[in-house]
Design a protein around this motif. Structure first.
Motif, PDB file in Angstrom:
ATOM      1  N   ARG A   1      24.567  44.212  -8.360  1.00 58.22           N
ATOM      2  CA  ARG A   1      23.287  43.688  -7.868  1.00 58.22           C
ATOM      3  C   ARG A   1      22.735  42.600  -8.779  1.00 58.22           C
ATOM      4  NH1 ARG A   1      20.186  48.638  -7.826  1.00 58.22           N
ATOM      5  NH2 ARG A   1      18.400  47.263  -7.675  1.00 58.22           N
TER       6      ARG A   1
ATOM      7  N   ASP B   1      24.525  39.504  -7.900  1.00 59.04           N
ATOM      8  CA  ASP B   1      23.998  39.016  -6.628  1.00 59.04           C
ATOM      9  C   ASP B   1      22.642  38.339  -6.831  1.00 59.04           C
ATOM     10  OD1 ASP B   1      24.220  38.887  -3.643  1.00 59.04           O
ATOM     11  OD2 ASP B   1      22.365  40.057  -3.803  1.00 59.04           O
TER      12      ASP B   1
ATOM     13  N   ALA C   1      14.674  41.024  -6.693  1.00 62.48           N
ATOM     14  CA  ALA C   1      15.850  41.887  -6.837  1.00 62.48           C
ATOM     15  C   ALA C   1      16.177  42.110  -8.308  1.00 62.48           C
ATOM     16  CB  ALA C   1      17.049  41.265  -6.119  1.00 62.48           C
TER      17      ALA C   1
END
Length: 154
Positions: free
Chosen positions: A58, A61, A70
């Motif tokens: 993550r 990403d 995020a």
């Protein structure tokens, strides 16, 4: 011409996470070769490893998308990896105290747990850098509440 600073920062932490993964593999091979694989309950260690890997994915990403929100969540999620490491360590020390023959393999697992915790830390470093690049705010040493404010601020 070198990598831009954000990419260099990401690559450095990714390389260090890879070094930690290599340590895990080497120690697991040692444990397997010793035949001591069943003496320690590794369920929570496996979960911690899966969580650290998910956080790292993550973080990459978030870096690729420059997603500050995020990235902020990744910093929060690393706390779960840290908590798992500490809980596993406490349980492992108790088990080694009660059964001294498990000490050699227990120490191997402790080093594995620490390497997994460090992988989560490297993912967090990447995420914190994403917040810095996107928001212009250094969130490395702020509370989680302050982090939320920084990430959500315009």
């Amino acid at each position: 011409m070198g990598l831009p600073c954000p990419a260099r920062q990401c690559v450095t932490n990714l390389e260090r996470a890879g070094d930690e993964a290599r340590k895990v593999a080497k120690r697991l091979r040692r444990i397997h070769e010793s035949g001591e694989t069943g003496t320690i309950n590794t369920t929570e260690l496996r979960k911690s490893g899966e969580l650290a890997l998910m956080i790292l994915r993550r973080a990459l990403d978030a870096f690729a998308r420059m997603g500050a929100v995020a990235a902020g969540q990744i910093v929060r999620d690393d706390e779960a990896v840290d908590n798992s490491f500490h809980a596993f360590g406490r349980r492992l020390v108790m088990q080694m105290t009660e059964a001294p023959p498990t000490i050699p393999v227990g120490l191997e697992y402790m080093f594995i747990a620490k390497a997994i915790e460090r992988i989560g830390d490297h993912a967090t470093n990447i995420a914190e850098f994403v917040v810095y690049v996107v928001k212009g705010r250094d969130v490395r040493h702020v509370s989680l509440d302050r982090l939320d404010k920084e990430v959500l601020a315009n």
